[in-house]
Design a protein around this motif. Structure first.
Motif, PDB file in Angstrom:
ATOM      1  N   ALA A  49       1.740   4.270   0.464  1.00  0.00           N
ATOM      2  CA  ALA A  49       1.607   5.075   0.386  1.00  0.00           C
ATOM      3  C   ALA A  49       2.852   6.678  -0.414  1.00  0.00           C
ATOM      4  O   ALA A  49       3.567   7.608  -0.320  1.00  0.00           O
ATOM      5  CB  ALA A  49       2.372   6.032   1.783  1.00  0.00           C
ATOM      6  N   THR A  50       4.075   5.134  -0.414  1.00  0.00           N
ATOM      7  CA  THR A  50       5.152   5.899  -1.210  1.00  0.00           C
ATOM      8  C   THR A  50       5.024   5.486  -3.102  1.00  0.00           C
ATOM      9  O   THR A  50       6.006   5.893  -3.738  1.00  0.00           O
ATOM     10  CB  THR A  50       6.699   4.983  -0.876  1.00  0.00           C
ATOM     11  N   THR A  51       4.455   4.516  -3.264  1.00  0.00           N
ATOM     12  CA  THR A  51       4.184   4.249  -4.941  1.00  0.00           C
ATOM     13  C   THR A  51       2.818   5.352  -5.692  1.00  0.00           C
ATOM     14  O   THR A  51       1.390   4.277  -5.143  1.00  0.00           O
ATOM     15  CB  THR A  51       4.338   3.050  -4.656  1.00  0.00           C
ATOM     16  N   THR A  52       2.420   5.412  -6.157  1.00  0.00           N
ATOM     17  CA  THR A  52       0.949   5.655  -7.259  1.00  0.00           C
ATOM     18  C   THR A  52       0.907   4.740  -7.745  1.00  0.00           C
ATOM     19  O   THR A  52       1.496   3.684  -8.163  1.00  0.00           O
ATOM     20  CB  THR A  52       1.442   6.657  -8.282  1.00  0.00           C
ATOM     21  N   ALA A  53      -0.037   4.396  -8.080  1.00  0.00           N
ATOM     22  CA  ALA A  53      -1.467   3.759  -9.110  1.00  0.00           C
ATOM     23  C   ALA A  53      -0.313   3.521 -10.694  1.00  0.00           C
ATOM     24  O   ALA A  53       0.103   2.173 -10.972  1.00  0.00           O
ATOM     25  CB  ALA A  53      -2.400   4.129  -8.482  1.00  0.00           C
ATOM     26  N   GLU A  54       0.057   4.814 -10.727  1.00  0.00           N
ATOM     27  CA  GLU A  54       0.283   4.119 -12.794  1.00  0.00           C
ATOM     28  C   GLU A  54       1.618   3.803 -12.038  1.00  0.00           C
ATOM     29  O   GLU A  54       2.010   2.794 -13.076  1.00  0.00           O
ATOM     30  CB  GLU A  54       0.768   6.008 -12.976  1.00  0.00           C
ATOM     31  N   GLU A  55       2.659   3.631 -10.972  1.00  0.00           N
ATOM     32  CA  GLU A  55       4.475   3.319 -10.771  1.00  0.00           C
ATOM     33  C   GLU A  55       3.444   1.368 -10.421  1.00  0.00           C
ATOM     34  O   GLU A  55       4.861   0.973 -11.008  1.00  0.00           O
ATOM     35  CB  GLU A  55       4.705   3.574  -9.915  1.00  0.00           C
ATOM     36  N   ILE A  56       2.513   1.427  -9.652  1.00  0.00           N
ATOM     37  CA  ILE A  56       2.052   0.032  -9.369  1.00  0.00           C
ATOM     38  C   ILE A  56       1.873  -1.019 -10.925  1.00  0.00           C
ATOM     39  O   ILE A  56       2.095  -1.654 -10.533  1.00  0.00           O
ATOM     40  CB  ILE A  56       1.253  -0.229  -8.211  1.00  0.00           C
ATOM     41  N   CYS A  57       1.012  -0.062 -11.745  1.00  0.00           N
ATOM     42  CA  CYS A  57       0.892  -1.121 -13.204  1.00  0.00           C
ATOM     43  C   CYS A  57       1.972  -0.835 -13.564  1.00  0.00           C
ATOM     44  O   CYS A  57       2.057  -1.566 -14.469  1.00  0.00           O
ATOM     45  CB  CYS A  57      -0.340   0.004 -13.312  1.00  0.00           C
ATOM     46  N   ALA A  58       2.936   0.430 -13.981  1.00  0.00           N
ATOM     47  CA  ALA A  58       4.032  -0.403 -15.371  1.00  0.00           C
ATOM     48  C   ALA A  58       4.953  -0.849 -14.087  1.00  0.00           C
ATOM     49  O   ALA A  58       5.610  -2.269 -15.253  1.00  0.00           O
ATOM     50  CB  ALA A  58       5.016   1.663 -14.756  1.00  0.00           C
ATOM     51  N   ALA A  59       4.775  -1.428 -13.260  1.00  0.00           N
ATOM     52  CA  ALA A  59       5.425  -2.943 -13.023  1.00  0.00           C
ATOM     53  C   ALA A  59       5.249  -3.760 -12.409  1.00  0.00           C
ATOM     54  O   ALA A  59       5.818  -5.055 -13.378  1.00  0.00           O
ATOM     55  CB  ALA A  59       5.715  -2.080 -10.391  1.00  0.00           C
ATOM     56  N   LEU A  60       4.484  -3.367 -12.876  1.00  0.00           N
ATOM     57  CA  LEU A  60       3.529  -5.318 -12.864  1.00  0.00           C
ATOM     58  C   LEU A  60       3.129  -5.813 -14.449  1.00  0.00           C
ATOM     59  O   LEU A  60       3.796  -7.031 -14.543  1.00  0.00           O
ATOM     60  CB  LEU A  60       1.749  -5.287 -12.824  1.00  0.00           C
ATOM     61  N   ASN A  61       3.555  -4.220 -15.205  1.00  0.00           N
ATOM     62  CA  ASN A  61       3.729  -4.402 -16.854  1.00  0.00           C
ATOM     63  C   ASN A  61       4.814  -5.404 -16.746  1.00  0.00           C
ATOM     64  O   ASN A  61       5.172  -5.990 -17.895  1.00  0.00           O
ATOM     65  CB  ASN A  61       3.611  -3.898 -17.504  1.00  0.00           C
ATOM     66  N   ILE A  95       6.607  -7.370 -15.228  1.00  0.00           N
ATOM     67  CA  ILE A  95       6.285  -8.789 -15.552  1.00  0.00           C
ATOM     68  C   ILE A  95       6.012  -9.498 -15.722  1.00  0.00           C
ATOM     69  O   ILE A  95       5.317 -10.573 -15.600  1.00  0.00           O
ATOM     70  CB  ILE A  95       6.463  -9.268 -13.483  1.00  0.00           C
ATOM     71  N   HIS A  96       5.143  -8.749 -17.038  1.00  0.00           N
ATOM     72  CA  HIS A  96       4.347  -9.247 -17.833  1.00  0.00           C
ATOM     73  C   HIS A  96       2.896  -9.558 -17.312  1.00  0.00           C
ATOM     74  O   HIS A  96       2.725 -10.816 -17.917  1.00  0.00           O
ATOM     75  CB  HIS A  96       4.748 -10.337 -18.454  1.00  0.00           C
ATOM     76  N   CYS A  97       2.533  -8.995 -16.720  1.00  0.00           N
ATOM     77  CA  CYS A  97       1.084  -9.171 -16.070  1.00  0.00           C
ATOM     78  C   CYS A  97       0.420  -8.442 -17.353  1.00  0.00           C
ATOM     79  O   CYS A  97       0.579  -7.425 -17.825  1.00  0.00           O
ATOM     80  CB  CYS A  97       0.925  -8.202 -14.632  1.00  0.00           C
ATOM     81  N   PRO A  98      -0.494  -9.594 -17.699  1.00  0.00           N
ATOM     82  CA  PRO A  98      -1.747  -9.116 -19.044  1.00  0.00           C
ATOM     83  C   PRO A  98      -2.238  -7.171 -18.776  1.00  0.00           C
ATOM     84  O   PRO A  98      -2.446  -6.715 -17.825  1.00  0.00           O
ATOM     85  CB  PRO A  98      -2.946  -9.520 -18.639  1.00  0.00           C
ATOM     86  N   LYS A  99      -2.054  -6.981 -19.570  1.00  0.00           N
ATOM     87  CA  LYS A  99      -2.019  -4.919 -19.657  1.00  0.00           C
ATOM     88  C   LYS A  99      -3.523  -4.379 -19.370  1.00  0.00           C
ATOM     89  O   LYS A  99      -3.777  -3.733 -18.459  1.00  0.00           O
ATOM     90  CB  LYS A  99      -1.471  -4.341 -20.740  1.00  0.00           C
ATOM     91  N   ILE A 100      -4.759  -5.707 -19.652  1.00  0.00           N
ATOM     92  CA  ILE A 100      -5.471  -5.202 -19.177  1.00  0.00           C
ATOM     93  C   ILE A 100      -6.088  -4.936 -18.200  1.00  0.00           C
ATOM     94  O   ILE A 100      -7.244  -4.978 -17.739  1.00  0.00           O
ATOM     95  CB  ILE A 100      -6.946  -6.693 -20.291  1.00  0.00           C
ATOM     96  N   LEU A 101      -5.309  -6.246 -17.298  1.00  0.00           N
ATOM     97  CA  LEU A 101      -5.047  -6.336 -15.946  1.00  0.00           C
ATOM     98  C   LEU A 101      -5.326  -5.043 -15.488  1.00  0.00           C
ATOM     99  O   LEU A 101      -5.774  -4.924 -14.543  1.00  0.00           O
ATOM    100  CB  LEU A 101      -4.794  -7.704 -15.181  1.00  0.00           C
ATOM    101  N   THR A 102      -3.911  -4.552 -15.577  1.00  0.00           N
ATOM    102  CA  THR A 102      -3.359  -3.191 -15.163  1.00  0.00           C
ATOM    103  C   THR A 102      -4.494  -2.499 -15.507  1.00  0.00           C
ATOM    104  O   THR A 102      -3.950  -1.247 -14.567  1.00  0.00           O
ATOM    105  CB  THR A 102      -2.111  -2.927 -15.701  1.00  0.00           C
ATOM    106  N   SER A 103      -4.639  -2.454 -16.785  1.00  0.00           N
ATOM    107  CA  SER A 103      -5.854  -0.688 -16.993  1.00  0.00           C
ATOM    108  C   SER A 103      -7.046  -0.788 -15.680  1.00  0.00           C
ATOM    109  O   SER A 103      -8.016  -0.325 -15.553  1.00  0.00           O
ATOM    110  CB  SER A 103      -5.528  -0.886 -18.188  1.00  0.00           C
TER     111      SER A 103
END
Length: 266
Positions: free
Chosen positions: A135-147, A149-157
């Motif tokens: 409720a306080t973080t958009t999906a885009e912000e969560i994906c940016a945070a995952l990126n 910490i070097h989470c694979p970009k294909i997974l975040t996309s």
């Protein structure tokens, strides 16, 4: 308004919650994710009979909702379907663990009852913390945070596209439901004989809609990876706040506050 349209309104309501300007919203997404994960791990780590020890853990989500300017009732309203399912997980514990481990007055309380209540509280607290993050973080912000910490970009996309396509899928369901009711006025719901054709048409329409969306993304330069611009209004003290909260959570885990308060009362 059919169920699909109500579900779309629910998703739009969550999007509106993420646009609130509050101290909790201004924290960096990565710090909020780390704080939420540590809170969930700490909450789950409590012993199944440690009922009094886990009760103070409710303070983190309650205080978080106050700082985010979101009523706690909103959490229970949005999760009204999931909450009962979580609470049903430990309903069989009293039948398998019948040994009495404590007394309330002259009434004995079995370990199964204690573990059932403890398990329910764990599930409710973890859901409250998870919804606070969403409720306080958009999906885009969560994906940016995952990126970060070097989470694979294909997974975040894939995660972002899946989240965004849910509303598109629900729109197709709403349109098909309205068309069905126009052909069957007065009928409540969809008849079981039409479930197969309805699902097949939904799959075909979803594939066509997905292909159209993908082609429009290609025309706009999509190459399989989505870039997430960093917002500048994030609080620079986010990690300081997160570390302080993590220390307090761990302190609450290993320091029995209810027992200490009880000893002071005596």
């Amino acid at each position: 308004m059919n169920k699909a349209e109500r579900a779309i309104d629910e998703l739009r309501g969550i999007d509106k919650l993420t646009s609130i300007n509050s101290p909790m919203h201004r924290l960096s997404p990565l710090s909020k994710m780390a704080l939420t994960i540590i809170y969930i791990i700490t909450t789950v780590s409590f012993h199944k009979y440690d009922l009094w020890g886990i009760i103070p853990m409710v303070l983190f989500p309650i205080i978080g909702y106050q700082f985010s300017l979101i009523p706690v009732s909103t959490c229970f309203k949005k999760l009204r379907i999931v909450m009962p399912l979580v609470c049903c997980v430990g309903l069989l514990n009293p039948f398998f663990d019948k040994a009495v481990i404590t007394y309330i007055g002259t009434v004995g309380v079995s370990g199964g009852v204690i573990s059932m209540v403890t398990l329910m509280l764990k599930g409710v607290f973890c859901l409250m913390a998870s919804f606070l993050l969403v409720a306080t973080t958009t999906a885009e912000e969560i994906c940016a945070a995952l990126n970060k910490i070097h989470c694979p970009k294909i997974l975040t996309s894939l995660f972002l596209l899946t989240v965004r396509y849910i509303s598109v899928l629900l729109e197709e369901v709403a349109n098909m439901t309205d068309a069905y009711h126009l052909r069957a006025p007065g009928q409540k719901g969809i008849h079981i004989s039409a479930w197969g054709s309805f699902l097949g048409q939904l799959i075909l329409r979803s594939m066509d809609r997905a292909q159209a969306l993908y082609e429009s993304m290609l025309l706009r330069g999509f190459n399989g990876v989505i870039d997430y611009p960093e917002k500048e209004n994030k609080n620079k003290y986010s990690w300081v706040v997160a570390i302080i909260c993590i220390v307090l959570i761990i302190f609450t885990r290993y320091f029995n506050i209810p027992a200490y308060l009880g000893s002071l009362a005596l």
